[in-house]
Design a protein around this motif. Structure first.
Motif, PDB file in Angstrom:
ATOM      1  N   LEU A  52      -3.167   2.376   0.561  1.00  0.00           N
ATOM      2  CA  LEU A  52      -2.027   3.299   0.528  1.00  0.00           C
ATOM      3  C   LEU A  52      -0.715   2.568   0.249  1.00  0.00           C
ATOM      4  CD1 LEU A  52      -3.118   5.641   3.439  1.00  0.00           C
ATOM      5  CD2 LEU A  52      -2.845   6.292   1.045  1.00  0.00           C
ATOM      6  N   LEU A  53      -0.610   1.339   0.747  1.00  0.00           N
ATOM      7  CA  LEU A  53       0.621   0.572   0.473  1.00  0.00           C
ATOM      8  C   LEU A  53       0.737   0.294  -1.025  1.00  0.00           C
ATOM      9  CD1 LEU A  53       0.620  -1.941   3.500  1.00  0.00           C
ATOM     10  CD2 LEU A  53       1.933   0.184   3.239  1.00  0.00           C
ATOM     11  N   ARG A  54      -0.413   0.014  -1.649  1.00  0.00           N
ATOM     12  CA  ARG A  54      -0.393  -0.223  -3.105  1.00  0.00           C
ATOM     13  C   ARG A  54      -0.100   1.071  -3.863  1.00  0.00           C
ATOM     14  NH1 ARG A  54      -4.469  -3.992  -1.892  1.00  0.00           N
ATOM     15  NH2 ARG A  54      -6.154  -2.553  -2.425  1.00  0.00           N
ATOM     16  N   VAL A  55      -0.643   2.171  -3.353  1.00  0.00           N
ATOM     17  CA  VAL A  55      -0.379   3.463  -4.003  1.00  0.00           C
ATOM     18  C   VAL A  55       1.122   3.786  -3.936  1.00  0.00           C
ATOM     19  CG1 VAL A  55      -0.750   5.965  -3.785  1.00  0.00           C
ATOM     20  CG2 VAL A  55      -2.694   4.419  -3.692  1.00  0.00           C
ATOM     21  N   GLU A  56       1.740   3.497  -2.800  1.00  0.00           N
ATOM     22  CA  GLU A  56       3.189   3.744  -2.670  1.00  0.00           C
ATOM     23  C   GLU A  56       3.958   2.985  -3.740  1.00  0.00           C
ATOM     24  OE1 GLU A  56       3.817   2.452   1.390  1.00  0.00           O
ATOM     25  OE2 GLU A  56       4.162   4.512   2.057  1.00  0.00           O
ATOM     26  N   THR A  57       3.587   1.723  -3.924  1.00  0.00           N
ATOM     27  CA  THR A  57       4.275   0.912  -4.940  1.00  0.00           C
ATOM     28  C   THR A  57       4.059   1.524  -6.314  1.00  0.00           C
ATOM     29  OG1 THR A  57       3.781  -0.998  -3.579  1.00  0.00           O
ATOM     30  CG2 THR A  57       4.500  -1.451  -5.854  1.00  0.00           C
ATOM     31  N   PHE A  58       2.820   1.897  -6.598  1.00  0.00           N
ATOM     32  CA  PHE A  58       2.499   2.471  -7.904  1.00  0.00           C
ATOM     33  C   PHE A  58       3.305   3.757  -8.141  1.00  0.00           C
ATOM     34  CE2 PHE A  58      -0.250   5.617 -10.137  1.00  0.00           C
ATOM     35  CZ  PHE A  58      -0.205   5.053 -11.401  1.00  0.00           C
ATOM     36  N   LEU A  59       3.393   4.598  -7.112  1.00  0.00           N
ATOM     37  CA  LEU A  59       4.091   5.879  -7.272  1.00  0.00           C
ATOM     38  C   LEU A  59       5.613   5.714  -7.225  1.00  0.00           C
ATOM     39  CD1 LEU A  59       1.921   8.245  -4.993  1.00  0.00           C
ATOM     40  CD2 LEU A  59       1.846   8.043  -7.490  1.00  0.00           C
ATOM     41  N   GLY A  60       6.058   4.582  -6.731  1.00  0.00           N
ATOM     42  CA  GLY A  60       7.504   4.351  -6.645  1.00  0.00           C
ATOM     43  C   GLY A  60       8.160   5.164  -5.538  1.00  0.00           C
ATOM     44  N   VAL A  61       7.408   5.436  -4.464  1.00  0.00           N
ATOM     45  CA  VAL A  61       7.991   6.163  -3.321  1.00  0.00           C
ATOM     46  C   VAL A  61       8.318   5.159  -2.214  1.00  0.00           C
ATOM     47  CG1 VAL A  61       6.880   8.384  -3.790  1.00  0.00           C
ATOM     48  CG2 VAL A  61       5.656   6.672  -2.413  1.00  0.00           C
ATOM     49  N   PRO A  62       9.259   5.504  -1.312  1.00  0.00           N
ATOM     50  CA  PRO A  62       9.598   4.563  -0.240  1.00  0.00           C
ATOM     51  C   PRO A  62       8.382   4.221   0.619  1.00  0.00           C
ATOM     52  CG  PRO A  62      11.100   6.432  -0.262  1.00  0.00           C
ATOM     53  CD  PRO A  62      10.022   6.753  -1.241  1.00  0.00           C
ATOM     54  N   LYS A  63       8.437   3.032   1.228  1.00  0.00           N
ATOM     55  CA  LYS A  63       7.333   2.611   2.106  1.00  0.00           C
ATOM     56  C   LYS A  63       7.329   3.481   3.355  1.00  0.00           C
ATOM     57  CE  LYS A  63       5.626  -0.942  -0.094  1.00  0.00           C
ATOM     58  NZ  LYS A  63       4.778  -0.422  -1.160  1.00  0.00           N
ATOM     59  N   PHE A  64       6.181   4.001   3.696  1.00  0.00           N
ATOM     60  CA  PHE A  64       6.095   4.970   4.790  1.00  0.00           C
ATOM     61  C   PHE A  64       4.945   4.653   5.753  1.00  0.00           C
ATOM     62  CE2 PHE A  64       3.949   8.885   6.220  1.00  0.00           C
ATOM     63  CZ  PHE A  64       4.955   9.440   6.988  1.00  0.00           C
ATOM     64  N   TYR A  65       3.784   4.294   5.218  1.00  0.00           N
ATOM     65  CA  TYR A  65       2.578   4.151   6.053  1.00  0.00           C
ATOM     66  C   TYR A  65       2.647   2.913   6.935  1.00  0.00           C
ATOM     67  CZ  TYR A  65       0.843   7.661   2.859  1.00  0.00           C
ATOM     68  OH  TYR A  65       0.711   8.802   2.121  1.00  0.00           O
ATOM     69  N   LYS A  66       2.152   3.093   8.150  1.00  0.00           N
ATOM     70  CA  LYS A  66       2.107   1.982   9.107  1.00  0.00           C
ATOM     71  C   LYS A  66       0.712   1.914   9.718  1.00  0.00           C
ATOM     72  CE  LYS A  66       6.839   2.559  10.768  1.00  0.00           C
ATOM     73  NZ  LYS A  66       7.031   4.002  10.575  1.00  0.00           N
ATOM     74  N   ARG A  67       0.424   0.730  10.275  1.00  0.00           N
ATOM     75  CA  ARG A  67      -0.888   0.521  10.883  1.00  0.00           C
ATOM     76  C   ARG A  67      -1.218   1.605  11.911  1.00  0.00           C
ATOM     77  NH1 ARG A  67      -5.174  -0.521   9.591  1.00  0.00           N
ATOM     78  NH2 ARG A  67      -4.619  -2.434   8.506  1.00  0.00           N
ATOM     79  N   ASP A  68      -0.236   1.941  12.770  1.00  0.00           N
ATOM     80  CA  ASP A  68      -0.594   2.861  13.861  1.00  0.00           C
ATOM     81  C   ASP A  68      -0.695   4.328  13.416  1.00  0.00           C
ATOM     82  OD1 ASP A  68       2.052   3.220  13.582  1.00  0.00           O
ATOM     83  OD2 ASP A  68       2.614   2.699  15.640  1.00  0.00           O
ATOM     84  N   HIS A  69      -0.580   4.590  12.112  1.00  0.00           N
ATOM     85  CA  HIS A  69      -0.861   5.950  11.629  1.00  0.00           C
ATOM     86  C   HIS A  69      -2.364   6.213  11.522  1.00  0.00           C
ATOM     87  CE1 HIS A  69       3.249   6.110   9.356  1.00  0.00           C
ATOM     88  NE2 HIS A  69       3.362   6.354  10.642  1.00  0.00           N
ATOM     89  N   PHE A  70      -3.156   5.147  11.601  1.00  0.00           N
ATOM     90  CA  PHE A  70      -4.587   5.302  11.311  1.00  0.00           C
ATOM     91  C   PHE A  70      -5.441   4.880  12.491  1.00  0.00           C
ATOM     92  CE2 PHE A  70      -2.238   4.647   7.442  1.00  0.00           C
ATOM     93  CZ  PHE A  70      -2.622   5.762   6.718  1.00  0.00           C
ATOM     94  N   ARG A  71      -6.388   5.714  12.817  1.00  0.00           N
ATOM     95  CA  ARG A  71      -7.342   5.384  13.891  1.00  0.00           C
ATOM     96  C   ARG A  71      -8.731   5.788  13.450  1.00  0.00           C
ATOM     97  NH1 ARG A  71      -4.234   7.283  19.231  1.00  0.00           N
ATOM     98  NH2 ARG A  71      -2.229   6.406  18.631  1.00  0.00           N
ATOM     99  N   VAL A  72      -9.681   5.043  13.969  1.00  0.00           N
ATOM    100  CA  VAL A  72     -11.069   5.373  13.634  1.00  0.00           C
ATOM    101  C   VAL A  72     -11.543   6.515  14.532  1.00  0.00           C
ATOM    102  CG1 VAL A  72     -13.439   4.496  13.675  1.00  0.00           C
ATOM    103  CG2 VAL A  72     -11.599   3.060  12.794  1.00  0.00           C
ATOM    104  N   ASN A  73     -12.169   7.494  13.925  1.00  0.00           N
ATOM    105  CA  ASN A  73     -12.803   8.566  14.682  1.00  0.00           C
ATOM    106  C   ASN A  73     -14.083   7.989  15.292  1.00  0.00           C
ATOM    107  OD1 ASN A  73     -14.446  10.673  15.459  1.00  0.00           O
ATOM    108  ND2 ASN A  73     -13.927  11.984  13.713  1.00  0.00           N
ATOM    109  N   PRO A  74     -14.144   7.863  16.623  1.00  0.00           N
ATOM    110  CA  PRO A  74     -15.312   7.199  17.216  1.00  0.00           C
ATOM    111  C   PRO A  74     -16.609   7.936  16.948  1.00  0.00           C
ATOM    112  CG  PRO A  74     -13.920   8.149  18.921  1.00  0.00           C
ATOM    113  CD  PRO A  74     -13.203   8.364  17.618  1.00  0.00           C
TER     114      PRO A  74
END
Ligand code: PPS
Length: 415
Positions: free
Chosen positions: A331-353
Motif C-alpha cells: 500500500l505504501l508503494r501504491v500511495e507513491t504510484f498514485l501520488g496521494v499523501p502517505k496515510f497507511y500505518k502499521r497499526d491500521h492492519f491486524r490479522v483476523n485470528p
C-alpha cells in the motif's frame, strides 16, 4: 388465560420488567460498535463502509453444513495452503464474526471525504450546500484497479477506500463494447461516487484487463491521458485453485438455497477431484489450456495488451502474494504510484485470528474492513503433485517472460 394474568401482583410485574431492562442494557453494552477513535477495534465490529458496492458476502444461514468445513477445518490431507500466514491455524471461537451488521451508534457520524458521512443510517451524502462548497461531482476515475480475477482486487479496493485522499467505488462495469459511445461512458460515470477535486476518484473491475485491446483503446479515449492502472497478480496456480473453489462454492450455495439439506461431505476430495477433471483432459492426460481457469493465469498476455494502449509508467503491477503476507508495504508503494499523501500505518492492519488474513481499521473510519471468510480467503484443496507439476510447467515460460519484460522480481514468478 386473561383472568390469570390479571391475578399477577403488580410487584412481580415490576420485578420482571426491571430484569428485562437490565438484560437489554447489558446486551447493548456488550455488543456496542466501535464508536470513538480511541476505542480498540474489535473483530466483531467488522463491516464494510461501502454499502453500495456489490455485496460479496453471503449472509450466514442457520444449519449451514459448510460452516465448520469451509471456515474452520483446513481442506486437504491435514494441510493448510502454504501461502497463508502461519497464524491461520489460530482458532478464536470466542469471537463471533457473524456480528458484522453492527451500526454506528445513534448520534455518531463519521465524515468520509468531502461528500459523504456515515452514521447509524449508513452512508449518506452531505447536505447539498456542503456538496456545492466542496465541488462534489461524479467524476470519471483517474485511477483504476482492473484485476486480475481472484488475485485480491476486492481487498485492495477496501483498503484504498480507507484512504482520506481517495474516493473509490465498488466494482463497476467498465464500458468495453467495441462501439462505445459517450452515452455509455456517461452511464458509467453515473455509477461513480461523488468526489471533490481534493480526492482521487477510483473504481475497480476484474474484467477490463481481459477486454480486447480495441475495447481498451476505445475507453481510453474518454479517460484522463495519465490514467493510473493497478493490476494485482498472484501465483497463477493458486489463482486457478481460488477461481475453481469460488465457482464450486457458488454452485454449492445455489443448491443449498434450493434444498437446504443438500449434503456436502468430503469437500477436500470433491474439490481436488473436480479441479483435476476441469483442468486435465482425461483422454490425453494433458492440460486443457483453452480453459479460462487456466488462461487467466497467463498474465503476460493481458499485460502486453495493456501496453499496446497505455504506457508502462501508467501501470503498477502488484504482487498479490506479498500483499496477502503483509499489505502495508504494497500500500505504501501504491500511495507513491498514485501520488496521494502517505496515510497507511502499521497499526491500521491486524490479522483476523480466525482466517489468518489481514483486516484493516483506521480511526477515521467506523468499521473494520475484513473479508467474510465464506467469500474471501477460503481454504484451498491441496493439488496432487501431477496436476500441480503440469500447471507449473505450463505457467513457467509465461512467468519468466513476464519477469523479464516487465522487470518484476516476485519470487513465485521463478517457481
Ligand atoms: N486480507 C485478505 N482477506 C481475504 N482475502 C484476501 C486478503 N488479501 C488477499 N486476499 C485474497 O483475495 C482473493 C480473492 O480475490 P479477489 O478479491 O480479486 O476475487 S474476485 O475476483 O473479486 O472474486 C482471495 O482468494 P481465496 O483465498 O481463494 O478466497 C484471497 O486469497
Amino acid at each position: 388465560m386473561s383472568a390469570s394474568f390479571r391475578k399477577v401482583p403488580l410487584k412481580y410485574s415490576f420485578i420482571a420488567i426491571s430484569i428485562l431492562v437490565v438484560v437489554h442494557i447489558l446486551t447493548i453494552i456488550i455488543y456496542r460498535p466501535i464508536s470513538t477513535s480511541t476505542d480498540e477495534p474489535k473483530p466483531w465490529d467488522m463491516k464494510r463502509v461501502d454499502k453500495t458496492a456489490k455485496q460479496t458476502s453471503l449472509s450466514p444461514r442457520k444449519n449451514d453444513s459448510t460452516k465448520e468445513t469451509l471456515s474452520d477445518r483446513p481442506i486437504g490431507p491435514g494441510k493448510v495452503p502454504p501461502i497463508l500466514p502461519d497464524n491461520r491455524n489460530i482458532k478464536d471461537k470466542s469471537k463471533s464474526y457473524s456480528k458484522s451488521d453492527n451500526h454506528v451508534e445513534k448520534g455518531r457520524s463519521f465524515i468520509l471525504g468531502d461528500c459523504y458521512r456515515y452514521n447509524s443510517h449508513g452512508k449518506q451524502l452531505l447536505p447539498s450546500e456542503t456538496l456545492r462548497k466542496n465541488n462534489c461531482q461524479k467524476r470519471l476515475p483517474k485511477a483504476v484497479i482492473i484485476g486480475v480475477k481472484k488475485c485480491g482486487t476486492w481487498t485492495i479496493r477496501q483498503y484504498l477506500g480507507l484512504h482520506t485522499s481517495i474516493t473509490i467505488n465498488g466494482e463497476t462495469q467498465f464500458p468495453t463494447s467495441i462501439n462505445i459511445t459517450a452515452k455509455d461512458v456517461s452511464k458509467w460515470k453515473d455509477e461513480m461516487y461523488y468526489s471533490s477535486p481534493r480526492t482521487l476518484p477510483m473504481t475497480e473491475t476484474s474484467q477490463y484487463v481481459i477486454a480486447r485491446v480495441e475495447s481498451k483503446r476505445r475507453l481510453k479515449a474518454f479517460l484522463d491521458d495519465d490514467l493510473k492502472i493497478i493490476v494485482i497478480i498472484r501465483d497463477p496456480v493458486t489463482r486457478a485453485v481460488s477461481d475453481h473453489v469460488h465457482k464450486l462454492f457458488e454452485v454449492f450455495h445455489s443448491s443449498l438455497l434450493r434444498n437446504e439439506s443438500f449434503p456436502i461431505t468430503h469437500e477436500g476430495d470433491v474439490l481436488r477431484e473436480s479441479i483435476k477433471d476441469t483442468i486435465i483432459d482425461v483422454s490425453t492426460g494433458r492440460l486443457r489450456d483453452g480453459q479460462q481457469l487456466v488462461r487467466f493465469g497467463q498474465y503476460i498476455t493481458y499485460l502486453r495488451g495493456l501496453l499496446e494502449v497505455y504506457s508502462r509508467d501508467q501501470l503498477f503491477i502488484l504482487d498479490g502474494e506479498a500483499f496477502i503476507e503483509d499489505p502495508l508495504p504494497s500500500l505504501l508503494r501504491v500511495e507513491t504510484f498514485l501520488g496521494v499523501p502517505k496515510f497507511y500505518k502499521r497499526d491500521h492492519f491486524r490479522v483476523n485470528p480466525q482466517t489468518g488474513f489481514y483486516c484493516a481499521h483506521v480511526p477515521e473510519r467506523p468499521f473494520y474492513h475484513c473479508a467474510d471468510p465464506k467469500r474471501k480467503g477460503r481454504p484451498h484443496p491441496t493439488l496432487d503433485d501431477d496436476l500441480e507439476g503440469k500447471l507449473r510447467d505450463y505457467y513457467r515460460p509465461f512467468n519468466l517472460q513476464l519477469a523479464k519484460e516487465f522487470d518484476l522480481d516476485f519470487p513465485w514468478l521463478f517457481h
